[in-house]
Write a protein that holds these residues in place. Structure first.
Motif, mmCIF file in Angstrom:
data_model
loop_
_atom_site.group_PDB
_atom_site.id
_atom_site.type_symbol
_atom_site.label_atom_id
_atom_site.label_comp_id
_atom_site.label_asym_id
_atom_site.label_seq_id
_atom_site.Cartn_x
_atom_site.Cartn_y
_atom_site.Cartn_z
ATOM 1 N N ILE A 371 0.898 -1.380 -0.051
ATOM 2 C CA ILE A 371 0.222 -0.044 -0.097
ATOM 3 C C ILE A 371 0.977 1.302 -0.107
ATOM 4 O O ILE A 371 0.856 2.311 -0.842
ATOM 5 N N VAL A 372 1.997 1.326 0.730
ATOM 6 C CA VAL A 372 2.747 2.375 0.897
ATOM 7 C C VAL A 372 3.638 2.692 -0.377
ATOM 8 O O VAL A 372 3.760 3.611 -0.824
ATOM 9 N N ALA A 373 4.111 1.342 -0.892
ATOM 10 C CA ALA A 373 4.945 1.376 -2.167
ATOM 11 C C ALA A 373 3.986 1.887 -3.248
ATOM 12 O O ALA A 373 4.725 2.719 -4.207
ATOM 13 N N ARG A 374 2.792 1.558 -3.445
ATOM 14 C CA ARG A 374 2.052 2.001 -4.485
ATOM 15 C C ARG A 374 2.070 3.564 -4.148
ATOM 16 O O ARG A 374 2.006 4.273 -5.083
ATOM 17 N N ALA A 375 1.875 4.113 -3.179
ATOM 18 C CA ALA A 375 1.499 5.546 -2.901
ATOM 19 C C ALA A 375 2.951 6.179 -3.249
ATOM 20 O O ALA A 375 3.042 7.302 -3.855
ATOM 21 N N MET A 376 3.982 5.756 -2.993
ATOM 22 C CA MET A 376 5.366 6.240 -3.443
ATOM 23 C C MET A 376 5.718 5.940 -4.888
ATOM 24 O O MET A 376 6.754 6.537 -5.244
ATOM 25 N N GLY A 377 4.908 5.268 -5.517
ATOM 26 C CA GLY A 377 5.229 5.038 -6.877
ATOM 27 C C GLY A 377 6.375 4.179 -7.348
ATOM 28 O O GLY A 377 6.961 4.242 -8.142
ATOM 29 N N ILE A 378 6.654 2.962 -6.316
ATOM 30 C CA ILE A 378 7.789 2.373 -6.368
ATOM 31 C C ILE A 378 7.385 0.902 -6.994
ATOM 32 O O ILE A 378 6.552 0.166 -6.267
ATOM 33 N N PRO A 379 7.739 0.533 -8.173
ATOM 34 C CA PRO A 379 7.286 -0.762 -8.554
ATOM 35 C C PRO A 379 7.637 -2.089 -7.506
ATOM 36 O O PRO A 379 8.936 -2.152 -6.908
ATOM 37 N N VAL A 380 6.769 -2.982 -7.314
ATOM 38 C CA VAL A 380 7.101 -4.041 -6.312
ATOM 39 C C VAL A 380 6.778 -5.386 -7.106
ATOM 40 O O VAL A 380 5.519 -5.485 -7.652
#
Length: 758
Positions: A371-380
């Protein structure tokens, strides 16, 4: 045979140290090494194979034909020796010839030897060679002999490396198969493309010295490390973020069980007895654990072995004095973070300017870090098993979050092709940037409100960068997810104030905290004390807030204080009936009265709205429209509730389509219900950020879409190509008489109209 593995290994290590310290060339050293091992273990044959140019080459032998040295070569996976290297496993065979992987090599003269035992020579978790012994008589080697071989092989790896006996590529302990390109597929968690150098969240401890000078001093170091590790685990179990009950408690109990396991500490002590340093002894036992893990089929037992692996890594970092994460030392360039799993707070510690992507051995769609990574725009990308065994620190990695594919050590051709994709992506983004200050209007002049979703204070900066009309969904729960305890009211108010100030007058819709269920917090225990069988439809969001009135009361006052003098937009999540909205609003109105009585400055205006994600609300929405200012349709949860399809279950991910007539008819009905009222209706969710889906939403009358920041530019571009009159007519026809494939029909229509949707 000596009485114990430790005494045998210690004797060999002492003699090996002398051999490797001698001023002789590399081949002479290896010739002496096999003699030392053979004599000490009373073995008729002792051979060393080293990995060179992707092949296991016989480098030295005692007992086989000397003419075979540097002549006999086996591929990784070929023969018994190749099998040991490929699987990083030990073989102990009474009759070697009956093993299915046995291959006879006539030049070695090994036909008269029946028994065979071999262990991998491992450096940094990769096989760089094989140490093997053989006897004429058929027999299984005793456990003490195998343990002595394993200990010697570990030290031999360091000695071989330091003496330059393997090719430069193998100095890091990787075979050509492990240094060449590899493509692995995992679970798409956050979309996007990225490239960078591999950085381990928990960096490996590289053991510089394997042979102990003072055994008792090494033993004391291990004792101290054990004490410190156990203290850490005891502290973990009492910290506020772990609460009182729940699954986390069982995990910690398992950790404690391993941490206090006498068998584990005894094996490390025995390894020290053989002459290893504290670090080498821990690594020696860890290697043995890894070999056992590869043989375990039961997933539950395998998970327990992973627990022991985690503890071993922790103990190794403590004893070596390297206890930080990669975030502590900082990233030096474009980086792809490698981790088994990660918490949201841990991710936020990293420098967002250099962190390009995250690759996890575990991970799930609903994990907080996602959820946080999506908000940061970081692919996971997640669910990549044995990742640490495939990647080295500093390896070039390409992450394709759109497909879930991760490419390790790409060839130049693959790297160039990926760079072209990245360049096209950057070019498109540059084109979107030109639309930043352009109002999103259709060809026929209809104004579409394009807003963005956010959840972190720094996300608000994307308002100016993207030109979004405002924040249509500010997820207040992020502050709760990264906190060890319930955030204080003053801290909440400060965040809300900073968000509104950074928004510079643009609208911000704050969603009250949506936690519980599949976003559970350790410090907030389910009122039943039991885990929800279906957390997405469990005790969460407004249900939790109304039950824990103190939680909503504190957030209400924090929002009112944070918005003092400004317009406040409040949205309640997961409302299923009007009375829930009324109860939640009542909490806010009580706080308004409280602050007014104490002469506190209040917001200039308060707008209340609901998030429509529970289908039941649509059936009674008309009863609520006189009391609300806006409705935001949460398509993510709404879709899974309509189709009874858990969005976090990969097996069901493709079982429903956002362009299904069932969903579009439902949404059209909501729009029609709200039409007579001065109520703003919009969509916040991934559906609005997909170009083809956005076409359908605009076609059924929706005029506000709240999406991820990255989708704002593409959506603005799309809007400028749409004629809403023609689109609405066609959508009405399709909803009345659905085509066999709504997606295909919409795509064909878009192509006819010259609307780009990809």
């Amino acid at each position: 045979m000596p009485l114990s593995a430790a005494s045998a290994a210690r004797t060999i290590l002492t003699r090996l140290h002398e051999v490797m310290a001698a001023r002789t060339h590399a081949q002479a050293k290896l010739n002496n090494v096999v003699e030392v091992i053979g004599e000490t273990l009373d073995s008729e044959v002792c051979s060393i194979y080293l990995l060179r140019e992707g092949m296991l080459e016989l480098f030295a032998t005692r007992g086989l034909n000397q003419a075979a040295v540097h002549v006999t070569r086996l591929g990784v996976g070929e023969g018994l020796t190749g099998t040991i290297a490929k699987n990083i496993e030990t073989l102990n065979l009474e009759e070697a010839a009956i093993h299915p992987e046995f291959q006879y090599r006539s030049e070695t003269g090994e036909e008269r030897f029946h028994s065979f035992a071999g262990v991998p020579i491992v450096r940094r978790e990769r096989a760089i060679g094989v140490l093997a012994v053989q006897h004429v008589e058929p027999r299984l080697y005793e456990e003490v002999e195998i343990e002595a071989l394993q200990t010697v092989a570990m030290v031999l790896a360091e000695l071989i490396n330091n003496a330059g006996l393997v090719d430069g590529e193998q100095l890091d302990g990787a075979s050509s198969a492990q240094t060449g390109q590899a493509q692995i597929n995992g679970l798409m968690l956050v979309k996007g493309l990225s490239r960078g150098k591999a950085v381990f969240h928990q960096p490996r401890v590289h053991i510089e010295q394997t042979v102990a000078e003072d055994i008792e001093a090494e033993r004391e170091r291990v004792y101290q490390a054990f004490d410190r590790m156990r203290d850490q685990i005891e502290q973990m179990s009492t910290q506020a973020e772990f609460g009182v009950d729940g699954e986390h408690e069982q995990v910690l109990e398992t950790y404690k069980m391993f941490a206090y396991d006498e068998g584990w500490s005894r094996r490390i002590n025995e390894a020290i007895d053989s002459g290893l340093t504290a670090e080498a002894a821990i690594e020696r036992v860890q290697q043995r654990t890894r070999m056992r893990m590869r043989q375990i089929q039961d997933p539950l037992l395998a998970d327990r072995m992973h627990d022991l692996e985690d503890l071993s890594n922790r103990l190794l970092r403590i004893v070596s004095g390297k206890v930080g994460t990669a975030a502590t030392s900082g990233l030096t360039g474009d980086s792809i973070l490698i981790a088994k799993n990660l918490g949201p707070a841990e991710l936020l510690e990293y420098d967002k300017r250099r962190l390009r992507g995250v690759v996890l051995e575990e991970g799930s769609l609903t994990a907080h870090v996602v959820i946080v990574a999506r908000a940061m725009g970081i692919p996971v990308v997640g669910r990549l098993r044995n990742l640490r065994g495939l990647v080295r620190e500093g390896d070039e990695i390409l992450v394709d979050g759109d497909t879930g594919q991760v490419t390790l050590r790409p060839t130049q051709a693959v790297s160039d092709a990926f760079e072209e994709r990245l360049a096209r992506s950057r070019e498109r983004r540059a084109g979107y940037a030109k639309l930043r200050d352009v109002e999103p209007r259709t060809k026929d002049g209809v104004r579409i409100e394009v807003m963005m979703n956010a959840g972190l204070r720094d996300d608000v900066a994307m308002l100016g960068m993207t030109g979004a009309d405002g924040i249509g969904l500010y997820r207040t729960e992020f502050q709760f997810l990264v906190s060890a305890a319930l955030p204080a009211r003053e801290r909440q108010a400060r965040l809300y104030r900073e968000v509104l100030e950074a928004a510079k007058g643009k609208k911000v819709i704050f969603r009250t905290v949506d936690i519980g269920g599949d976003k559970s917090l350790p410090y907030l225990v389910n009122k039943t004390g039991e885990e929800d069988e279906n957390p997405a439809m469990g005790w969460r969001a407004l249900r939790l807030s109304l039950e824990r009135e103190g939680l909503l009361k504190a957030q209400a006052r924090a929002l009112l204080e944070g918005a003092a003098g400004r317009e406040l937009n409040v949205m309640f999540p997961m409302v299923s009936e009007p009375w829930e909205f009324d109860e939640a609003r009542k909490v806010f109105e009580h706080q308004v009265a409280y602050l007014r009585m104490r002469k506190h400055q209040l917001p200039s205006k308060i707008n209340y709205g609901v998030m429509l994600e529970v289908p039941s609300l649509a059936e009674v929405l008309d009863l609520l429209l006189d009391r609300i200012a806006f409705v935001s349709i949460g398509t993510n949860d709404l879709t899974q509730f309509l189709f009874a399809a858990d969005r976090s279950n990969p097996a069901l991910a493709e079982r429903y389509d956002w362009l299904s007539p069932a969903i579009l008819r439902f949404l059209a009905r909501v729009v029609k219900t709200c039409a007579p009222w001065p109520v703003d209706v919009g969509v916040c969710g991934e559906m609005g950020g997909r170009r083809l889906e956005a076409l359908a939403l605009i076609g059924i009358g929706l005029r506000r879409l709240s999406i991820t920041p990255a989708a704002v530019g593409p959506l603005k571009e799309l809007i400028s190509t749409i004629d809403t009159r023609a689109l609405s007519v066609r959508m009405d026809e399709w909803l009345a008489h659905p085509p066999p494939d709504m997606r295909a029909a919409l795509r064909d229509w878009a192509q006819e109209q010259g609307v780009e949707f990809e």
